[in-house]
Motif scaffolding. Sequence first.
Motif, mmCIF file in Angstrom:
data_model
loop_
_atom_site.group_PDB
_atom_site.id
_atom_site.type_symbol
_atom_site.label_atom_id
_atom_site.label_comp_id
_atom_site.label_asym_id
_atom_site.label_seq_id
_atom_site.Cartn_x
_atom_site.Cartn_y
_atom_site.Cartn_z
ATOM 1 N N LYS A 115 8.667 18.483 -27.321
ATOM 2 C CA LYS A 115 7.732 19.101 -28.264
ATOM 3 C C LYS A 115 7.258 18.052 -29.262
ATOM 4 N N VAL A 116 5.987 17.755 -29.203
ATOM 5 C CA VAL A 116 5.374 16.795 -30.132
ATOM 6 C C VAL A 116 4.075 17.410 -30.664
ATOM 7 N N PRO A 117 3.605 16.954 -31.825
ATOM 8 C CA PRO A 117 2.338 17.489 -32.355
ATOM 9 C C PRO A 117 1.180 17.223 -31.394
ATOM 10 N N ARG A 118 0.226 18.113 -31.408
ATOM 11 C CA ARG A 118 -0.938 17.931 -30.549
ATOM 12 C C ARG A 118 -1.718 16.677 -30.943
ATOM 13 N N ILE A 119 -1.834 16.417 -32.229
ATOM 14 C CA ILE A 119 -2.467 15.197 -32.741
ATOM 15 C C ILE A 119 -1.352 14.269 -33.215
ATOM 16 N N ILE A 120 -1.252 13.112 -32.582
ATOM 17 C CA ILE A 120 -0.147 12.191 -32.841
ATOM 18 C C ILE A 120 -0.436 11.346 -34.074
ATOM 19 N N LYS A 121 0.456 11.472 -35.055
ATOM 20 C CA LYS A 121 0.477 10.572 -36.199
ATOM 21 C C LYS A 121 1.887 10.009 -36.298
ATOM 22 N N VAL A 122 2.024 8.732 -36.064
ATOM 23 C CA VAL A 122 3.339 8.098 -36.098
ATOM 24 C C VAL A 122 3.712 7.817 -37.549
ATOM 25 N N GLU A 157 0.822 -1.212 0.000
ATOM 26 C CA GLU A 157 0.000 0.000 0.000
ATOM 27 C C GLU A 157 0.857 1.263 0.000
ATOM 28 N N PHE A 158 2.001 1.232 0.690
ATOM 29 C CA PHE A 158 2.866 2.411 0.722
ATOM 30 C C PHE A 158 3.385 2.741 -0.680
ATOM 31 N N VAL A 159 3.693 1.706 -1.454
ATOM 32 C CA VAL A 159 4.185 1.911 -2.816
ATOM 33 C C VAL A 159 3.056 2.405 -3.718
ATOM 34 N N LEU A 160 1.879 1.767 -3.615
ATOM 35 C CA LEU A 160 0.740 2.197 -4.432
ATOM 36 C C LEU A 160 0.319 3.628 -4.099
ATOM 37 N N ASP A 161 0.436 4.021 -2.834
ATOM 38 C CA ASP A 161 0.118 5.401 -2.455
ATOM 39 C C ASP A 161 0.992 6.381 -3.234
ATOM 40 N N GLN A 162 2.273 6.057 -3.363
ATOM 41 C CA GLN A 162 3.182 6.954 -4.079
ATOM 42 C C GLN A 162 2.890 6.988 -5.575
ATOM 43 N N ILE A 163 2.564 5.842 -6.139
ATOM 44 C CA ILE A 163 2.193 5.804 -7.561
ATOM 45 C C ILE A 163 0.934 6.635 -7.793
ATOM 46 N N GLU A 164 -0.019 6.519 -6.886
ATOM 47 C CA GLU A 164 -1.266 7.281 -7.024
ATOM 48 C C GLU A 164 -1.024 8.785 -6.881
ATOM 49 N N LYS A 165 -0.171 9.188 -5.951
ATOM 50 C CA LYS A 165 0.122 10.614 -5.778
ATOM 51 C C LYS A 165 0.755 11.214 -7.036
ATOM 52 N N ALA A 166 1.584 10.428 -7.720
ATOM 53 C CA ALA A 166 2.288 10.941 -8.902
ATOM 54 C C ALA A 166 1.426 10.899 -10.153
ATOM 55 N N THR A 167 0.627 9.850 -10.315
ATOM 56 C CA THR A 167 -0.061 9.626 -11.585
ATOM 57 C C THR A 167 -1.569 9.837 -11.523
ATOM 58 N N GLY A 168 -2.145 9.755 -10.320
ATOM 59 C CA GLY A 168 -3.601 9.826 -10.192
ATOM 60 C C GLY A 168 -4.271 8.481 -10.315
ATOM 61 N N GLY A 169 -3.511 7.448 -10.693
ATOM 62 C CA GLY A 169 -4.059 6.101 -10.837
ATOM 63 C C GLY A 169 -3.321 5.128 -9.950
ATOM 64 N N ARG A 170 -4.068 4.283 -9.281
ATOM 65 C CA ARG A 170 -3.449 3.343 -8.351
ATOM 66 C C ARG A 170 -3.012 2.065 -9.070
ATOM 67 N N PHE A 171 -3.902 1.518 -9.857
ATOM 68 C CA PHE A 171 -3.583 0.298 -10.594
ATOM 69 C C PHE A 171 -3.273 0.591 -12.058
ATOM 70 N N HIS A 172 -3.947 1.556 -12.651
ATOM 71 C CA HIS A 172 -3.816 1.839 -14.082
ATOM 72 C C HIS A 172 -3.487 3.311 -14.279
ATOM 73 N N PRO A 173 -2.202 3.674 -14.175
ATOM 74 C CA PRO A 173 -1.825 5.087 -14.177
ATOM 75 C C PRO A 173 -2.138 5.833 -15.476
ATOM 76 N N ASN A 174 -1.898 5.186 -16.657
ATOM 77 C CA ASN A 174 -2.089 5.878 -17.937
ATOM 78 C C ASN A 174 -1.362 7.222 -17.905
ATOM 79 N N PHE A 175 -0.097 7.201 -17.484
ATOM 80 C CA PHE A 175 0.670 8.412 -17.194
ATOM 81 C C PHE A 175 1.724 8.713 -18.251
ATOM 82 N N ASP A 176 2.165 7.693 -18.974
ATOM 83 C CA ASP A 176 3.204 7.881 -19.982
ATOM 84 C C ASP A 176 2.618 8.536 -21.232
ATOM 85 N N ARG A 177 3.429 9.352 -21.874
ATOM 86 C CA ARG A 177 3.028 10.039 -23.100
ATOM 87 C C ARG A 177 4.160 9.942 -24.118
ATOM 88 N N ILE A 178 3.817 9.946 -25.389
ATOM 89 C CA ILE A 178 4.846 9.996 -26.428
ATOM 90 C C ILE A 178 5.564 11.334 -26.300
#
Length: 390
Positions: free
Chosen positions: A311-318, A159-180
Motif C-alpha cells: 500500500k503506497v500513495p497514489r501520488i508518490i512523494k518521497v 531470445e528464449f530469455v528475452l521472450d520470458q521477460i517480455e511475457k512478464a513485463t511487456g517490454g523486451r529491452f526496457h521493461p519499466n516494470f518495477d514500482r515503489i
Amino acid sequence: MTAVTDRQKLSYIAAQAADARVNVELETEGMTLNIGPQHPATHGTLRIVAQLDGEQVIRAEPMAGYMHRGYEKLSEVRTYPQVTTLINRIDWLGSFANEVPFILAAEHLMEVEAPPRAKWIRTILFEMSRVANLILFLGDMGVQLGAVTPVFYAFRDREFVLDQIEKATGGRFHPNFDRIGGLKDDLPKGWLESTKSSMDKVRSFCDEMEDLLLGSEIFQERTRGIGVIPADVAMQYGLSGPNARGSGIDWDLRRDNCIGLAYDELDWKVWTHPDGDSFARFWVRLQEVREAAKMIDQLCDGLPSGPVMAKVPRIIKVPEGEAYVSTENPLGEMGYYLVSQGELTPFRLKIRSASFNNVSITPWLLRGVYVPDIITILGSLYFILGDIDR
C-alpha cells in the motif's frame, strides 16, 4: 684500377657496422593509433587513443562522452515512477536490473517494503537480466578473437530469455516494470514453467561455449596471461563484479549486502578465479550464467503467494532525506545516491555505474601490450557505454 685490399674491406665493413649502431640508438617517432570512435556492436561508441612503439602500446587513453545523455540531471525533472524509464537505458542489456537499486533507495526513504512475492519476482527478473546480458558477452568474446559462430549461438538462446521477460513485463529491452512498493503486475499463467524450460536452454548454451571457446587452443593462447589485473590493483581502481572476481576477489553484493531481494533464501555460490587475466574474466562470467539459471529454478519452485504491491500513495512523494543503495548488477556494482526534499521529483541523483570504474583501469592495463591484445582485453572487461556516458 687499384685492387681493393683485405684491409680496406675490413675498414669498410667496420664503418657500416658503426653506422648501423648509430641508427639503432637513434630515437624514432612513435605512432598514435585511434581505435574508434565507432559503435562496436552492442558496447556503444568508444574511442581509444593508443601511442605505439612498433606494435607495442606505450600509452592508451579511453575517450568517453560520445553518448552522454544526462540521466542524473534529467531525473531532477521526472517524477519517481518516470525515472525508471530513464535508467532502463543505462546498461541497456540488463535493463530491469537498473531499476531495482533506485526503487530500493526510494522505498528506504518512504519506509516501504515490497511483499515477499514481489521480492522473489524481482529477484527472478534481476537474474534473468543477468543471463540475457552475460550470454551476449560470452558469444561476443569469440567475435573479438575472430570466431563468429559463438555469437550466433548467443543471439539464438538469448531470445528464449528475452521472450520470458517480455511475457512478464511487456517490454523486451526496457521493461519499466518495477514500482515503489512492488511490481506493476503479477506473472502470467504458465510463466514459471516456461521460464524453467528456458533455463535448460541456457545451461546447454553454456556447455556449447565451453566446447567452442574454452576448449579452443587459439582462445586459450589469446586470453591466458593477457590483460592480468592483480587483486590489489583491481581494488585500487574500484573494479567490481566479474572483473573483480576474475582477480580472485571474493566479493558479491548479492551475498555480502543483500537488500530487498531474495538471495539470502537461496542455495548458490560466488565464483572467483585467481589468475586475473582475460581468460579468468570469461570463465567467471560463464559460471555466473550457470549459477543464475540455478537460482532462477529455485525461485520459480519456491515462489510465495500473495500480493505483488504494498500500500503506497497514489501520488508518490518521497520524504525528505538521502539514501545510497547498490546491487550486484550484471556488469558489477550499480549504486544510486538519492537525495529527496519531499517533492514529486528527486532533488539530486548520483549514479555509481560499474562500467565507469571497470574502464578506468585501461590506461594501466593496456600499457605494454601488443596491438592485437587491445581488443581481447577490452572485450574481457565487458562494458556498456550507456553505463559510462550516463
